[in-house]
Motif scaffolding. Structure first.
Motif, short mmCIF file in Angstrom:
data_model
loop_
_atom_site.label_atom_id
_atom_site.label_comp_id
_atom_site.label_asym_id
_atom_site.label_seq_id
_atom_site.Cartn_x
_atom_site.Cartn_y
_atom_site.Cartn_z
N GLY E 27 0.82 -1.21 0.00
CA GLY E 27 0.00 0.00 0.00
C GLY E 27 0.85 1.25 0.00
N THR E 29 0.27 5.87 -0.54
CA THR E 29 -0.63 6.97 -0.85
C THR E 29 0.19 8.04 -1.56
N GLU E 62 3.74 8.31 0.13
CA GLU E 62 3.79 8.02 1.55
C GLU E 62 3.52 6.55 1.79
N VAL E 64 3.44 3.73 4.98
CA VAL E 64 3.60 3.33 6.37
C VAL E 64 4.10 1.90 6.35
N ILE E 112 -1.38 -2.55 8.36
CA ILE E 112 -0.65 -1.87 7.27
C ILE E 112 -1.11 -2.38 5.90
N ILE F 7 -6.67 8.21 5.71
CA ILE F 7 -6.89 8.08 4.26
C ILE F 7 -8.26 7.45 4.11
N GLY F 35 -4.65 6.50 -3.84
CA GLY F 35 -4.19 5.39 -3.04
C GLY F 35 -3.93 4.15 -3.85
N PHE F 36 -2.97 3.40 -3.35
CA PHE F 36 -2.62 2.14 -3.97
C PHE F 36 -2.70 1.13 -2.84
N ARG F 38 -4.68 -2.89 -1.35
CA ARG F 38 -5.30 -4.20 -1.63
C ARG F 38 -6.54 -4.05 -2.50
N GLN F 39 -7.20 -2.91 -2.36
CA GLN F 39 -8.42 -2.68 -3.12
C GLN F 39 -8.19 -2.87 -4.62
N LYS F 58 -8.56 9.00 -3.29
CA LYS F 58 -8.81 8.96 -1.85
C LYS F 58 -8.71 10.38 -1.32
N ILE F 86 -13.50 -3.29 0.98
CA ILE F 86 -12.05 -3.14 0.86
C ILE F 86 -11.72 -1.75 0.32
N GLY F 87 -10.65 -1.17 0.86
CA GLY F 87 -10.25 0.16 0.40
C GLY F 87 -10.76 1.28 1.28
N ASP F 88 -11.31 0.94 2.43
CA ASP F 88 -11.82 1.99 3.31
C ASP F 88 -10.72 2.89 3.84
N1 LIG Z 1 1.23 1.05 3.76
C1 LIG Z 1 0.50 2.09 3.41
N2 LIG Z 1 1.04 3.31 3.51
C2 LIG Z 1 0.34 4.39 3.17
N3 LIG Z 1 -0.92 4.34 2.71
C3 LIG Z 1 -1.50 3.13 2.60
C4 LIG Z 1 -0.82 1.97 2.91
N4 LIG Z 1 -1.65 0.92 2.70
C5 LIG Z 1 -2.80 1.45 2.24
N5 LIG Z 1 -2.71 2.77 2.18
C6 LIG Z 1 -3.77 3.69 1.79
O1 LIG Z 1 -5.00 3.17 2.22
C7 LIG Z 1 -5.86 2.95 1.10
C8 LIG Z 1 -6.69 1.74 1.32
O2 LIG Z 1 -5.88 0.59 1.44
P1 LIG Z 1 -6.30 -0.82 0.85
O3 LIG Z 1 -5.17 -1.76 1.08
O4 LIG Z 1 -6.75 -0.64 -0.55
O5 LIG Z 1 -7.58 -1.27 1.65
P2 LIG Z 1 -7.91 -1.38 3.20
O6 LIG Z 1 -7.88 0.01 3.74
O7 LIG Z 1 -9.29 -1.94 3.21
O8 LIG Z 1 -6.88 -2.23 3.78
C9 LIG Z 1 -4.95 2.89 -0.08
O9 LIG Z 1 -5.63 3.26 -1.25
C10 LIG Z 1 -3.85 3.83 0.30
O10 LIG Z 1 -4.22 5.19 0.01
#
Ligand SMILES: Nc1ncnc2c1ncn2[C@@H]1O[C@H](COP(=O)(O)OP(=O)(O)O)[C@@H](O)[C@H]1O
Ligand SMILES: Nc1ncnc2c1ncn2[C@@H]1O[C@H](COP(=O)(O)OP(=O)(O)O)[C@@H](O)[C@H]1O
Ligand SMILES: Nc1ncnc2c1ncn2[C@@H]1O[C@H](COP(=O)(O)OP(=O)(O)O)[C@@H](O)[C@H]1O
Lengths: 410, 112, 410, 410, 112, 112
Positions: E27, E29, E62, E64, E112, F7, F35-36, F38-39, F58, F86-88
């Motif tokens: 993940g 952002t 960014e 995490v 994460i 986010i 955002g990038f 799991r979604q 996002k 997913i993606g919340d």
């Molecule tokens: N490790 C990470 N660091 C920073 N932002 C993240 C990270 N993982 C996810 N995100 C942000 O959170 C959003 C949602 O994450 P995602 O993995 O798609 O689904 P979920 O929040 O349901 O786990 C991403 O689109 C991204 O903007």
């Protein structure tokens, strides 16, 4: 003495047809600019789709049923004699074909008007069926009745489609949104226009094209065309002015969207009257339409129907206002017939009565038929997109596209 | 090292930039953001309907700097960004554990 | 009996000329919207540049070499007798000058078509030289041969420039990109259109203007003009419909870019045929062109030539399809000459043969000459921008401008 | 022999009127694109407002005072005989009404030109009063004097409004900004155009519409119209080319804004001359105007007047250049009168003298009256928005609107 | 846990994304930002007047991540984002005290 | 003091804003980001060619708040932003060393 066809008349009808074609993209931008970023392409596509499917339908059957040779002398509907333009040649110097193309543009833009009401939530597949069906079952008969059919013959007047197009599409928009239901969150959540410049581009194109719409309806470059042209110019200006003044006094700010809406309201209102009034009449019609429509767009929140971009408030109300004002302002100088003077020109209530009747018939027919078509669609393929698509945007969900890809991330 | 984050009014960006540049700050990163705060939003009117816009345009300025320079930079920022009206924004400071300059791979103070 | 010039004909040619002028900006927006944010101004400028340099070139030498009095009776090329419009007056009521201006618009938009292929990587200095040189060495002779020259005299038909403009520019686009090479990263990296509304604005303008392009080619407001107008209306609609239906069935989504592309494909295909076909023929031509072009735009990935915005797939293929379909659909009602009926109207293969020949000649000449011009440019001043400019964007590197400066940072 | 009205002439005037109407939105986009995001709607509204208020004013009193029957034979100003089009019918086949509408479009766009100078800082309420007052006190008399009034009768030439419109509005722009004062931060802070594509949309519309502006001024589809059309085509192209070449040589980059500015400069310069010159003259006029205006836009920083979007540099200077060049290039073939040949056609200095006089009178009158109107507004309701509104943007402060609402936050 | 913030050149985003994805980062952002630094800005020319544009487009990434992965991620980022020319950008690391996945309410590393 | 960064999905912003406002949070700064995760992204289709768009829109919400309020704000945020799909998004908390209100120069808790 039979006059040979004048190339100037053919030229004017061809130009007018091109101008009216240009209005559908104009309408798309006018509506699309008011929409949100995530739905703008769906809005554009609903409009453009009308100029894809209707032209074909028009030359196949629409023309022959409503305006073709077979329709003459027939009060209700024509037959299929001129199916796919059978028998239409160019020996007349092109006037026939030019007129058919010209009227095809009107057929195309009329259902497009409705798209503004159903914005943001209608399935595109339902729209794809709605448009040709509505055109055949609603537009074609109403058009026929008003122009040359029983309503027209009784004595009602409609120069360029106030009743047949704007009232017709405007009330259909109401029926459609009643079946379709409100957008989620409406009216609590508001959505300001995503691009006002796009709205103004649409407005500019619409006004420009409307000269073809109205003045072209004289079907020649003659005195009536010039008068209709002048009236189109003045009514739009006066209505824009009126709308902006109301806003300024009432809300404290003159706005661009007010300018755009006022101009369109004036254009709608002068449409039925354009070839029948003169002098200061178009200014009065414009002023009245501008004020009335500026208030009418608020009816939707009072009565709770979600007419997203105010098709009812602008096209239905504006068209009706203009059509009824003919009963007052019609100038007998423009036709020979006996009883067609407006009240202000020494006429009696008869013309006003005919206008009421014609619009009443159009309203009832259009409302009922549209309601029926939409209900049929609802029961079969469904008319509404899924909640998720509505929330995240129709462009991606229905069209696999996104309007803008800017900046460094692409 | 510290990261100084300032939320300022957009039309103050030029002054802030000049002030920082004069003070020897050689780098910063800015982002268009929208702020919600005491300043309140504004209304816009479309076809007679008022829309409450709660989020007003702001600019976020981020500066990574040596610990020693933090106070001066914050002061400069505060002065340059102040218009005295509500909504002038905030400046906050957070700790930075390490920094790398991508081009050279340098790290620490010399990477700033 | 010598008829006096009819002002309606002059009016129609003047209007048509204005409409075709408007098409070049339309094309610029159509292409520019499809481009990325960082290259959109380069694309606009490549297009606008054509309407700066070509008009001057056209009245200086282009007209006299291809269509001027000296070109009459001359099968291959005219001479310089009407250099800088020498001897062209207004005693004829303006028809001559109006026609020359009208044809100047065609000369201007033809090289502009090529810009879509070379997008994102061509030096503007190379383009600045390419355009007038290509116009003189490729456009002028092909135009001459097709209209009034040896190809036309043999019996091939081209109403408004299917062969002379679309096939010509389309195949030139292929030659140009073969010399220019692929964009870095293509085809792995895709670039969605930066502004679909801009694409649709371009599409609307193009369709509107194309009525002038096709119906104006009758050089009068007459029956043929009306027929060409109707055909332009129907073919564009049918092709847009066809493209969208293919997409819907094949990809699962009807898209706006599909609508736009289909409309343009239909307009291209009907161009050569507009004044020669009637009835349902334009609908068939549109449907065929819509389907064929919708598949043809994929050839570039199969064969590996980087035709950025599908000039080959839409203009070359669409133009060729339309030109060859004349061999089937040409309606003898539109001319006296003996052998010019299409296969479906009782004709033999001769017309189709002539169409094949004319297009074959145009293709060979245009491809070879364009290749040669581009190679000459490559060997001298170079045709390709530096890698850095390609990566960061041509707008800034070549024009010291950026398309959008939004938001609070400006 | 009295000729019957030719429908082709009416058609052409109607089309031209529609084209000129379209120019005001075009101008709005041209200016609006150059403006910053926060002020674009104010700019659009200043322009659109002109086509709301002026049409009404024009038919009420403007026409009768300047061009109506009562104005004929009257050297300075007409009377109120044709107040609200009294006595104007359609028995003439529409030519009269068409012409009045056509001229109304000119009346509307002229004050709109000034908006580019006063951008970003003028109260909309002041603008709302300025426009009709300026139209009555400045536009109407100058228009009258130049066309049919004492200046025209003495022998000066102005085909489509070089003196009456561009020089007039251009010098008024200077007077207006002198009263209004500079924008805060100008000239240290620069503001690049917020949307170059919008500028180019405006440019495309302007050029397209300008064919109506110039060629329509022949008031018929005749030889002079065709010549004016051709000249409009060539001068715009040549001026665009000239501007871009100067930029390329001087600044190292050919720019889109240069193309747009050059085209407009050429269109302005050819306006007074369009019906009076022929052959290569429009190319020379375009080239000269392109070079001169490209340098003239820099005068504002040298002399310190804040003409935001270069109305003085383009319209005043371009109009003056074109008007004076008539003294050199006027081709006697276009009129019978004795002394109206330009120097290059065997004329003496008399025509040039008349051009100088006419422009001198227009300049003095327009400058003084505009200054007086602006001072009167300044002393009463004020002409300038508050500092805070200027800093945060006029769109929100004056119109309660924002141009774009993109992205996920709406 | 740590927050890695990288300011990179926009056209490097694709490479960075691929590199991180291959390395198992699931993940991130990203934000469009504008940078001011040694790279300097550029000039644009409108009607012959030069405008100095000090802020050049950059992308902020960014991520995490668990403390243990920080060094590897920073290295990957540095490599993928490097063009070798001035203006390649910076990467800085700050501490994160807690993290929650909104969908599930999970916290800590598993969020994460 | 702490900085809470969330986010979230864009269409949840209104609910988040209302929830926070009701809970007495008086300020926040929001940014459009991509955002990038799991979604996954989505595909778009242009002329029959599919484009993989990995980055989905996002919104980032940043709130500086007193240490004592952190847990409650995070909880509120989690609840308001959750759609269950997913993606919340994520919420993370980092430490803030100091904060200044530009308008007044106040610092510490009273500057929030
Ligand atoms: N490790 C990470 N660091 C920073 N932002 C993240 C990270 N993982 C996810 N995100 C942000 O959170 C959003 C949602 O994450 P995602 O993995 O798609 O689904 P979920 O929040 O349901 O786990 C991403 O689109 C991204 O903007
Ligand atoms: N608690 C907070 N967390 C993050 N950003 C904040 C916070 N409070 C305010 N801001 C930001 O600071 C901007 C200005 O705050 P506001 O309360 O309106 O006025 P002032 O800065 O004068 O106190 C807000 O628009 C927002 O962007
Ligand atoms: N001190 C800083 N704080 C925050 N961001 C910075 C800082 N210095 C540079 N940056 C960011 O890094 C980018 C690149 O920095 P720059 O000095 O131009 O080149 P380099 O990365 O090669 O040292 C800048 O555009 C800016 O976005």
């Amino acid at each position: 003495m039979e006059e040979p066809v004048q190339s100037g008349n053919v030229a004017w009808v061809l130009v007018s047809a091109a101008l009216v074609l240009f209005m559908t993209p104009g309408l798309a931008f006018f509506y699309g600019g008011m929409d949100r970023t995530r739905n703008v392409l769906n809005m554009l596509m609903m409009n453009f789709y009308c100029v894809l499917v209707i032209p074909v339908l028009w030359v196949l059957v629409g023309y022959t049923l409503s305006y073709g040779p077979s329709a003459v002398g027939n009060d209700f509907i024509g037959n299929f004699d001129a199916f796919m333009l059978k028998g239409i040649g160019i020996a007349d110097g092109g006037m026939g074909l030019a007129t058919i193309a010209y009227l095809g543009m009107f057929a195309a833009i009329t259902p497009a008007l409705i798209s503004g009401a159903v914005a943001d939530r209608m399935k595109f597949s339902a729209w794809a069926i709605f448009v040709p069906v509505w055109s055949l079952l609603v537009y074609v008969p109403v058009f026929k009745w008003v122009f040359g059919g029983w309503l027209g013959q009784r004595g009602s007047l409609d120069f360029a489609g106030g009743t047949a197009i704007h009232v017709n599409a405007g009330i259909a928009a109401l029926a459609a949104v009643l079946v379709l239901g409100k957008r989620r969150g409406w009216p609590q959540e508001g959505h300001p226009p995503h691009s006002m410049p796009l709205v103004m581009i649409g407005t500019g194109i619409l006004w420009f094209g409307w000269f073809g719409f109205n003045a072209g309806s004289a079907l020649g470059a003659n005195g009536q065309a010039a008068q209709a042209f002048m009236n189109t110019f003045l009514a739009a200006a006066a209505a824009g002015l009126a709308w902006v003044v109301v806003e300024w006094l009432r809300d404290g700010h003159p706005t661009n969207l007010g300018v755009a809406s006022g101009i369109v309201a004036g254009l709608v209102a002068i449409t039925p009257a354009a070839g029948f009034v003169s002098g200061a009449a178009p200014i009065w019609i414009g002023l009245i339409a501008g004020v009335v429509c500026c208030y009418a767009v608020r009816l939707k929140t009072r009565f709770g129907y979600d007419d997203a971009l105010d098709v009812v408030g602008v096209h239905f109300v504006g068209g009706l206002v203009g059509s009824l004002l003919i009963g007052f302002f019609a100038n007998p100088g423009f036709f020979g017939a006996g009883h067609r003077e407006g009240l202000f020109y020494g006429g009696n209530l008869r013309l006003l009565g005919e206008q009421l009747l014609a619009n009443g018939v159009a309203i009832v027919w259009s409302f009922c038929m549209t309601f029926a078509i939409m209900m049929a669609l609802k029961k079969t393929i469904g008319v509404r997109v899924e909640a998720e698509a509505e929330a995240t945007g129709l462009d991606l969900a229905l069209h696999s596209e996104t309007a803008y890809h800017g900046g460094g991330l692409h | 090292m510290k990261l100084i984050t300032a939320i300022i009014k957009p039309f103050k960006l030029d002054e802030v930039k000049s002030a920082l540049r004069e003070a020897g700050v050689e780098g910063m990163t800015v982002t268009e953001v929208r702020g919600f705060g005491r300043q309140g939003g504004h209304t816009e009117t479309y076809r007679g309907t008022e829309y409450q816009i709660d989020f007003v345009p702001k600019v976020k300025v981020e500066i990574v700097t040596d610990e020693s320079a933090v106070d001066r930079v914050v002061e400069l920022l505060t002065d340059a960004a102040r218009s005295g009206k509500i909504g002038d924004g905030k400046i906050w400071v957070t700790g930075v554990e390490s920094i790398v300059r991508i081009r050279t791979g340098e790290s620490g103070s010399s990477a700033i």
